[in-house]
Design a protein around this motif. Structure first.
Motif, mmCIF file in Angstrom:
data_model
loop_
_atom_site.group_PDB
_atom_site.id
_atom_site.type_symbol
_atom_site.label_atom_id
_atom_site.label_comp_id
_atom_site.label_asym_id
_atom_site.label_seq_id
_atom_site.Cartn_x
_atom_site.Cartn_y
_atom_site.Cartn_z
ATOM 1 N N THR A 477 1.087 -1.191 0.063
ATOM 2 C CA THR A 477 0.158 0.194 -0.025
ATOM 3 C C THR A 477 0.853 1.255 0.000
ATOM 4 O OG1 THR A 477 -1.807 -1.188 1.248
ATOM 5 C CG2 THR A 477 -1.775 1.300 1.184
ATOM 6 N N ALA A 478 2.053 1.235 0.813
ATOM 7 C CA ALA A 478 2.825 2.426 0.893
ATOM 8 C C ALA A 478 3.587 2.661 -0.557
ATOM 9 C CB ALA A 478 3.852 2.224 1.887
ATOM 10 N N LEU A 479 4.012 1.406 -1.062
ATOM 11 C CA LEU A 479 4.326 1.680 -2.448
ATOM 12 C C LEU A 479 3.675 2.181 -3.348
ATOM 13 C CD1 LEU A 479 6.733 1.328 -4.150
ATOM 14 C CD2 LEU A 479 5.949 -1.003 -4.418
ATOM 15 N N ARG A 480 2.439 1.489 -3.341
ATOM 16 C CA ARG A 480 1.655 2.116 -4.584
ATOM 17 C C ARG A 480 1.023 3.641 -4.224
ATOM 18 N NH1 ARG A 480 -1.764 -1.287 -7.419
ATOM 19 N NH2 ARG A 480 -2.465 0.629 -8.400
ATOM 20 N N LEU A 481 1.030 4.065 -2.843
ATOM 21 C CA LEU A 481 0.417 5.409 -2.569
ATOM 22 C C LEU A 481 1.827 6.297 -3.121
ATOM 23 C CD1 LEU A 481 -1.273 4.845 0.835
ATOM 24 C CD2 LEU A 481 -2.198 5.606 -1.348
ATOM 25 N N ALA A 482 2.863 6.379 -2.767
ATOM 26 C CA ALA A 482 4.237 6.853 -3.135
ATOM 27 C C ALA A 482 3.950 7.015 -4.863
ATOM 28 C CB ALA A 482 5.234 6.223 -2.688
ATOM 29 N N LEU A 483 3.942 5.595 -5.399
ATOM 30 C CA LEU A 483 3.854 5.835 -6.980
ATOM 31 C C LEU A 483 2.907 6.620 -7.427
ATOM 32 C CD1 LEU A 483 4.795 2.271 -7.891
ATOM 33 C CD2 LEU A 483 6.151 4.166 -7.811
ATOM 34 N N LEU A 484 1.460 6.611 -6.937
ATOM 35 C CA LEU A 484 0.487 7.619 -7.149
ATOM 36 C C LEU A 484 0.821 9.020 -7.013
ATOM 37 C CD1 LEU A 484 -2.772 5.633 -5.806
ATOM 38 C CD2 LEU A 484 -2.187 5.886 -8.290
ATOM 39 N N ALA A 485 1.556 9.176 -6.007
ATOM 40 C CA ALA A 485 1.961 10.696 -5.714
ATOM 41 C C ALA A 485 2.884 11.148 -6.934
ATOM 42 C CB ALA A 485 2.552 10.958 -4.292
ATOM 43 N N ARG A 486 3.908 10.307 -7.079
ATOM 44 C CA ARG A 486 4.629 10.539 -8.402
ATOM 45 C C ARG A 486 3.983 10.861 -9.749
ATOM 46 N NH1 ARG A 486 10.178 9.858 -8.921
ATOM 47 N NH2 ARG A 486 10.044 10.252 -6.575
ATOM 48 N N LYS A 487 2.728 10.058 -9.835
ATOM 49 C CA LYS A 487 2.209 10.381 -11.196
ATOM 50 C C LYS A 487 1.443 11.345 -11.018
ATOM 51 C CE LYS A 487 -0.095 6.560 -12.674
ATOM 52 N NZ LYS A 487 -0.896 5.639 -12.692
ATOM 53 N N ARG A 488 0.746 11.708 -9.832
ATOM 54 C CA ARG A 488 -0.062 13.081 -9.758
ATOM 55 C C ARG A 488 0.890 14.344 -9.971
ATOM 56 N NH1 ARG A 488 -2.365 11.940 -5.515
ATOM 57 N NH2 ARG A 488 -4.220 11.390 -6.413
#
Length: 526
Positions: A477-488
């Motif tokens: 979950t932490a990895l996916r959220l961090a990647l979502l922040a990068r995409k945003r």
């Protein structure tokens, strides 16, 4: 300009009081009441008065509809007898007790009964705000009681106003007919409105249009009931309860997310604004009273507040022994609550927006054009009782709950685990057939199967306390959220560099937001 100033003042007050309440650990309604009284010292806001009809016809349908949509119908069915007793007999008894106290303090019987009707019902939204620490069954009982008792109180209110202005007469058959019409007609109006809403919703795919129907439903139900002189409150509640059962099968995900966001914000602002208006109206009513009238009104506030709590406690403990004497069935024993839980229920009889709305809806003049007798006293006492009971009971409730030692309610978590596990198992079992019917590529089907198996192992691990699986879930979950922040951040940079339009940014951001909510488990509203 007064309207604009009022909107700015309300928004600022709500914002400040909510932040202060969270930091100081004080229930926000208490701060909102105090802030409303302070705002009354601002000269520009001293003339703020909502039309009497606006309180009942604008605020109540919206607030009650959302509460009925989010109330457990199963819980209502389980404790229906107790809920009906609290919503009818207790309301009438409380209205009579308050009227007797007010009459002893000098109010004529007509205005005294109006005051009793205003303060008899508990408030659903106030209960939801101040009683979050209670077990789920207790909250369901309180919310269901406060939804239904409004209809009883409004029948008493309408009769008292009608007698005062000379439009009604009191007789047992006439009063019985009014109550029958209110309940049966209100329930019928709510059922008809819900049926019409269902028929329209089945023909709409656009989330915006679907939510237009949702917004119009409570007001349509209220209007239809008013046309036949039935209870608009009960019509709204019945329509909401029916839609709460049909909606999950009828409404799409996009429409539902949009509706939750809208109703959560709208009801929050409406309820918070009403608390501020309580303070404003209390000060306004106090300015119009003479010193002697104000003294009597303050004494009445204290006496009525005590009577409200005393009657509620007496009714709760009296009826339970009467029921146990008359009903000795084994299933009745399974419904019993501890005496400590009943003490908590006695303290949670909050008055709030509904009582204020009823008090402010009192006409300003009689049919003859003369001022309505003691209207300022009714508004002041109602506002004062709301303020006093919210402050005292709101501050007392946490201590009473700790004293009661109510067992921690894990039923919601257990049912959530059952729902997640069973849904994932059924979906995994159906995966081969569904993939074959859709012609899904084998690699995609295998990838989906592994995703569902991972989800199922995580759900089962919650019960088995498998630390390794749970830790992997947290890392994922932490990895996916961090990647979502990068995409945003990347999408925003592309917009800033003028490579994509703002419209494209919003479209991509919407998908990212949905994924972030799913991963983080955040909800738009409780």
């Amino acid at each position: 300009m007064l309207g604009l100033e009022l909107v700015v003042a309300l928004c600022a007050t709500v914002l400040v009081c909510q932040i202060a309440g969270d930091r100081l650990r004080i229930a926000p309604p208490i701060l909102l009441l105090a802030a409303g009284a302070l705002l009354g010292f601002i000269p520009a806001l001293r003339e703020v008065h909502l039309p009497p009809e606006a309180m009942l016809l604008l605020f109540l349908p919206a607030l009650l509809y959302w509460e009925s949509l989010t109330t457990s119908l199963r819980g209502i069915r389980r404790d229906l007898r107790g809920i009906m007793l609290m919503s009818t007999a207790l309301v009438i008894l409380t209205a009579w007790a308050v009227a007797a106290v007010a009459h002893a303090q000098g109010l004529p019987w007509g205005p005294a009964w109006i005051l009793g009707a205003a303060l008899a019902p508990t408030d659903a939204t106030t209960v939801a705000v101040l009683a979050r620490m209670l077990p789920r069954r207790s909250i369901t009982l309180l919310r269901a009681e406060s939804l239904i008792n409004d209809g009883t109180a409004l029948v008493v209110y309408g009769l008292a106003v009608g007698i005062t202005v000379g439009e009604e007469h009191f007789s047992v058959p006439h009063v019985g007919w009014l109550f029958l019409l209110a309940y049966v007609g209100g329930a019928a109006a709510g059922a008809v409105t819900a049926w019409l809403g269902i028929q329209v919703r089945r023909r709409l795919d656009d989330p915006l249009l679907g939510n237009v129907v949702t917004i119009g439903t409570p007001f349509t139900a209220f209007l239809l009931a008013e046309l036949i002189e039935a209870s608009g409150v009960l019509a709204v509640v019945v329509a909401g309860l029916i839609m709460s059962q049909v909606g999950p099968r009828l409404v799409g995900a996009a429409t539902r997310r949009q509706a939750v966001a809208f109703w959560s914000l709208a009801t929050f602002l409406l309820n918070a604004s009403l608390f501020v208006l309580v303070g404003l109206e209390a000060q306004s009513a106090a300015r119009d009273l003479t010193s002697d009238d104000l003294t009597h009104a303050l004494i009445t506030v204290g006496l009525v507040s005590v009577v409200l709590v005393a009657v509620r406690f007496a009714f709760q403990f009296g009826t339970v022994y009467l029921i146990r004497l008359l009903d000795r069935r084994p299933q009745q024993r399974l419904r019993r609550m501890s005496h400590r839980a009943r003490v908590v229920g006695g303290v949670t009889g909050f008055r709030g927006a509904v009582s204020l709305a009823v008090a402010l809806s009192v006409p300003e003049t009689l049919d003859s054009g003369a001022p309505f007798p003691d209207r300022d006293v009714i508004v002041f006492v109602a506002s004062g009782v709301i303020m006093l009971t919210l402050v005292v009971q709101g501050l007392l409730l946490p201590h009473v709950v700790r004293w009661a030692g109510l067992p921690h309610d894990t039923s919601a978590e257990e049912e959530r685990s059952l729902a997640d596990t069973t849904a994932a198992e059924e979906a995994l079992k159906a995966l081969p057939d569904v993939a074959a019917d859709l012609g899904t590529a084998p690699k995609v089907a295998e990838w989906t199967r592994r995703e569902y198996e991972t989800h199922l192992s995580v759900v089962r691990a919650d019960d088995q306390t498998d630390d390794v699986v749970l830790r992997h879930k947290e890392d994922y979950t932490a990895l996916r959220l961090a990647l979502l922040a990068r995409k945003r951040a990347t999408v925003i940079r592309l917009r800033d560099e003028d490579h994509i339009d703002d419209t494209v940014l919003r479209q991509v951001q919407a998908y990212l937001d949905i994924e972030e909510v799913r991963l983080s488990g955040a909800e738009l509203s409780d």
